[in-house]
Write an enzyme that holds these catalytic residues in place. Structure first.
Site, PDB file in Angstrom:
ATOM      1  N   ARG A  78       0.852  -1.188   0.000  1.00  0.00           N
ATOM      2  CA  ARG A  78       0.000   0.000   0.000  1.00  0.00           C
ATOM      3  C   ARG A  78       0.883   1.232   0.000  1.00  0.00           C
ATOM      4  NH1 ARG A  78      -2.763  -1.115   5.497  1.00  0.00           N
ATOM      5  NH2 ARG A  78      -0.691  -2.013   5.716  1.00  0.00           N
ATOM      6  N   GLU A  79       0.561   2.229  -0.808  1.00  0.00           N
ATOM      7  CA  GLU A  79       1.348   3.460  -0.768  1.00  0.00           C
ATOM      8  C   GLU A  79       1.209   4.064   0.629  1.00  0.00           C
ATOM      9  OE1 GLU A  79       1.285   6.256  -3.947  1.00  0.00           O
ATOM     10  OE2 GLU A  79       0.796   4.717  -5.427  1.00  0.00           O
ATOM     11  N   LYS A  81      -3.947 -11.513  -7.349  1.00  0.00           N
ATOM     12  CA  LYS A  81      -3.671 -10.080  -7.203  1.00  0.00           C
ATOM     13  C   LYS A  81      -4.899  -9.265  -7.602  1.00  0.00           C
ATOM     14  CE  LYS A  81      -1.831  -6.035  -7.079  1.00  0.00           C
ATOM     15  NZ  LYS A  81      -1.614  -5.343  -5.790  1.00  0.00           N
ATOM     16  N   ALA A 104     -16.439   4.518   5.087  1.00  0.00           N
ATOM     17  CA  ALA A 104     -17.167   5.255   4.039  1.00  0.00           C
ATOM     18  C   ALA A 104     -16.473   6.592   3.818  1.00  0.00           C
ATOM     19  CB  ALA A 104     -18.606   5.477   4.475  1.00  0.00           C
ATOM     20  N   CYS A 150      -3.607   2.002  -8.175  1.00  0.00           N
ATOM     21  CA  CYS A 150      -3.873   0.565  -8.280  1.00  0.00           C
ATOM     22  C   CYS A 150      -5.340   0.196  -8.446  1.00  0.00           C
ATOM     23  CB  CYS A 150      -3.289  -0.132  -7.060  1.00  0.00           C
ATOM     24  SG  CYS A 150      -1.500  -0.043  -7.054  1.00  0.00           S
ATOM     25  N   ARG A 190      -2.608  10.458  -8.133  1.00  0.00           N
ATOM     26  CA  ARG A 190      -3.224   9.731  -9.259  1.00  0.00           C
ATOM     27  C   ARG A 190      -4.634   9.255  -8.906  1.00  0.00           C
ATOM     28  NH1 ARG A 190       1.616   5.614 -10.568  1.00  0.00           N
ATOM     29  NH2 ARG A 190       1.924   5.931  -8.330  1.00  0.00           N
TER      30      ARG A 190
HETATM   31  C1  UDX Z   1      -3.954  -0.836  -2.665  1.00  0.00           C
HETATM   32  C2  UDX Z   1      -4.027  -2.177  -1.922  1.00  0.00           C
HETATM   33  O1  UDX Z   1      -4.402  -1.942  -0.560  1.00  0.00           O
HETATM   34  C3  UDX Z   1      -2.667  -2.851  -1.968  1.00  0.00           C
HETATM   35  O2  UDX Z   1      -2.742  -4.118  -1.333  1.00  0.00           O
HETATM   36  C4  UDX Z   1      -2.256  -3.025  -3.428  1.00  0.00           C
HETATM   37  O3  UDX Z   1      -0.985  -3.653  -3.528  1.00  0.00           O
HETATM   38  C5  UDX Z   1      -2.203  -1.675  -4.124  1.00  0.00           C
HETATM   39  O4  UDX Z   1      -3.472  -1.018  -4.020  1.00  0.00           O
HETATM   40  P1  UDX Z   1      -3.160   1.603  -2.185  1.00  0.00           P
HETATM   41  O5  UDX Z   1      -3.885   1.911  -3.436  1.00  0.00           O
HETATM   42  O6  UDX Z   1      -1.770   2.113  -1.995  1.00  0.00           O
HETATM   43  O7  UDX Z   1      -3.066  -0.013  -1.969  1.00  0.00           O
HETATM   44  O8  UDX Z   1      -3.991   2.225  -0.978  1.00  0.00           O
HETATM   45  P2  UDX Z   1      -5.167   1.707  -0.028  1.00  0.00           P
HETATM   46  O9  UDX Z   1      -4.733   1.977   1.363  1.00  0.00           O
HETATM   47  O10 UDX Z   1      -5.598   0.353  -0.372  1.00  0.00           O
HETATM   48  O11 UDX Z   1      -6.368   2.731  -0.373  1.00  0.00           O
HETATM   49  C6  UDX Z   1      -6.860   2.739  -1.680  1.00  0.00           C
HETATM   50  C7  UDX Z   1      -7.975   3.779  -1.748  1.00  0.00           C
HETATM   51  O12 UDX Z   1      -9.110   3.329  -1.000  1.00  0.00           O
HETATM   52  C8  UDX Z   1      -7.601   5.150  -1.180  1.00  0.00           C
HETATM   53  O13 UDX Z   1      -8.121   6.166  -2.029  1.00  0.00           O
HETATM   54  C9  UDX Z   1      -8.327   5.201   0.166  1.00  0.00           C
HETATM   55  O14 UDX Z   1      -8.721   6.517   0.502  1.00  0.00           O
HETATM   56  C10 UDX Z   1      -9.562   4.362  -0.121  1.00  0.00           C
HETATM   57  N1  UDX Z   1     -10.131   3.706   1.052  1.00  0.00           N
HETATM   58  C11 UDX Z   1      -9.404   2.764   1.702  1.00  0.00           C
HETATM   59  C12 UDX Z   1     -11.434   4.016   1.443  1.00  0.00           C
HETATM   60  O15 UDX Z   1     -12.083   4.871   0.846  1.00  0.00           O
HETATM   61  N2  UDX Z   1     -11.981   3.354   2.504  1.00  0.00           N
HETATM   62  C13 UDX Z   1     -11.295   2.395   3.184  1.00  0.00           C
HETATM   63  O16 UDX Z   1     -11.842   1.844   4.143  1.00  0.00           O
HETATM   64  C14 UDX Z   1      -9.960   2.099   2.787  1.00  0.00           C
END
Ligand code: UDX
Length: 440
Positions: free
Chosen positions: A156-157, A206, A254, A262, A329
């Site tokens: 995760r970023e 994945k 939410a 991703c 992004r």
């Molecule tokens: C994601 C996956 O978690 C990771 O396992 C994969 O390898 C790459 O994609 P990432 O995109 O870096 O990681 O961030 P993540 O923490 O998953 O959040 C993704 C998006 O979902 C963000 O915009 C975040 O704001 C949103 N989000 C996350 C929600 O809106 N609600 C949540 O409960 C969790």
């Protein structure tokens, strides 16, 4: 100690190479961008990731980690070549594999010793077979002992280094189990679960994982919108749901939906694969539509609260797609700001880390130095990214400097009654009536 080459120094490749070096291996990270490699050799990171800069510099100093644009130098004696290049969305969502092809062909051109090629990038199901074919054809009859292994990343970023060092699982897929077991050895120091399966199954794990996480988020956002009409509080709903071990509490926040490099790309790519192979991905299509709608709904709430948006000033707190990253992004903020400006609103914005990236693409938006400058004269303030530094703002001061006391809390960061206690009209996401009814 193994000799490893990593092709691509984005947040997947750079984190992967650095962490393998940190485990004692000799790692050469290659990129075709000389500026990026030059910066890395000066200790300057191309991305903001907690813990990355320190780990990179420690391993460079220890003589385990190297950066180059020279494929021959990077692949010399390498037993493992990780392909960690970008796979951006191409037309109609299909993953663009041009950079994967270029890496595979360069490996085929240069390597004349046994090597294991590992797909770290997120690639469509079947790409492992395709990479083997690309290498085979490129060798044009010249013998080469090689295997292809799929090793998708789950980073995760904002927590990529810690995610790499303490993974829930490592997934490996290959037609040759022995090759997968050699890659599994690289991860042994992490003492984590390593699952070995076939190429296509590893690639699908994945996509299915990311699509499921995105589905959870769109699901709770749909429930949130119902909560606003039915007077329930989605945070409490998610809490009550999550006690069920089959559901859990993660990824049920939410808000304004999912962005980043991703989820949008991977869900679209999976939908494309499904349609291409004759199945109907109705759920994935709904998951994406709900996500798009979440941004539009936020703008609708502001329009209802202010009467109309033309010639209003809207303050936006947070531009990155999530906290602890500078990445914008597919960020909700970008889409929301475009929707607001399309209705004639003037937008002011601030983000703790993403201002440099934002300044490259946001030319009509006033980019501010801090949250209070954003709120200066604003008709409304919307919280888009839940950065820690927004948790304890001086709301008394905010009320004094804003033109109208209207707050849309896009990530349910604040307590509604506390904010209303400062004299604000508070709207959240799924928080009881969410504030919408106040304006009907
Ligand atoms: C994601 C996956 O978690 C990771 O396992 C994969 O390898 C790459 O994609 P990432 O995109 O870096 O990681 O961030 P993540 O923490 O998953 O959040 C993704 C998006 O979902 C963000 O915009 C975040 O704001 C949103 N989000 C996350 C929600 O809106 N609600 C949540 O409960 C969790």
């Amino acid at each position: 100690m193994k000799k490893i080459c990593v092709v691509g120094t984005g947040y997947v490749g750079l984190v992967t190479g650095t962490c393998f070096a940190d485990m004692g291996n000799h790692v050469t990270c290659l990129d075709v961008d000389p500026v990026r490699i030059d910066h890395l050799n000066q200790g300057k990171m191309p991305i903001y990731e907690p813990g990355l800069e320190q780990t990179v510099n420690q391993n460079v100093r220890a003589g385990r980690l190297f950066f180059t644009t020279d494929y021959a130098a990077a692949l010399a004696e390498a037993e493992f070549a990780f392909i960690a290049v970008g796979t951006p969305s191409g037309n109609d969502g299909e993953a663009d594999l041009q950079y994967v092809r270029a890496a595979a062909e360069a490996i085929a051109d240069i390597v004349d010793h046994p090597i294991i090629v590992i797909n770290k990038s997120t690639v469509p199901v079947g790409t492992g077979d395709w990479v083997a074919d690309v290498i085979q054809r490129r060798r044009n009859g010249k013998p080469l002992e090689f295997s292809v292994v799929s090793n998708p990343e789950f980073l995760r970023e904002g927590s990529a280094v810690s995610d790499f060092m303490s993974p829930d699982r490592v997934v490996l897929g290959s037609l040759e189990r022995e090759a997968a077991e050699k890659v599994a050895e690289l991860y042994r120091p992490l003492r984590c679960t390593v699952m070995i399966t076939d190429l296509r199954t590893a690639e699908m794990i994945k996509y299915a994982s990311n699509a499921f996480l995105a589905t959870r988020i769109s699901f709770i956002n749909e429930i949130a919108n119902m909560c606003e009409e039915l007077g329930a509080d989605v945070r409490e709903v998610a809490l009550g749901m999550g006690y069920d071990k089959r559901i859990g509490h993660a990824f049920l926040d939410a808000g304004l939906g999912w962005g980043g490099s991703c989820f949008p790309k991977d869900v679209k790519a999976l939908e494309h694969m499904a349609v291409l192979h004759g199945t109907q991905p109705q759920l994935l299509q709904a998951v994406m539509e709900i996500n798009r709608n979440q941004r539009r709904r936020a703008v609708m709430k502001l329009r209802k609260a202010l009467g109309n948006l033309n010639e209003t000033t809207i303050g936006v707190l947070g531009l990155s797609f999530k906290p602890n990253t500078d990445d914008i992004r597919e960020a909700a903020a970008i889409e929301i700001i475009h929707l607001l400006q399309n209705e004639g609103a003037h937008v002011r914005a601030y983000d703790p880390q993403a201002m440099e990236n934002a300044s490259k693409v946001m030319h009509q938006t006033v980019l501010c130095e801090n949250p209070y400058e954003v709120a200066e004269g604003a008709d409304a303030l919307i919280l888009v990214t839940e950065w820690n530094e927004f948790k304890q703002l001086d709301f008394t001061h905010l009320k004094e400097i804003m033109k109208r006391p209207v707050i849309l809390d896009g990530r349910n960061l604040w307590d509604p009654e506390t904010i209303r206690g400062f004299g604000f009209t508070y709207m959240g996401i799924g928080r009881g009536n969410g504030g919408l009814k106040d304006f009907e």
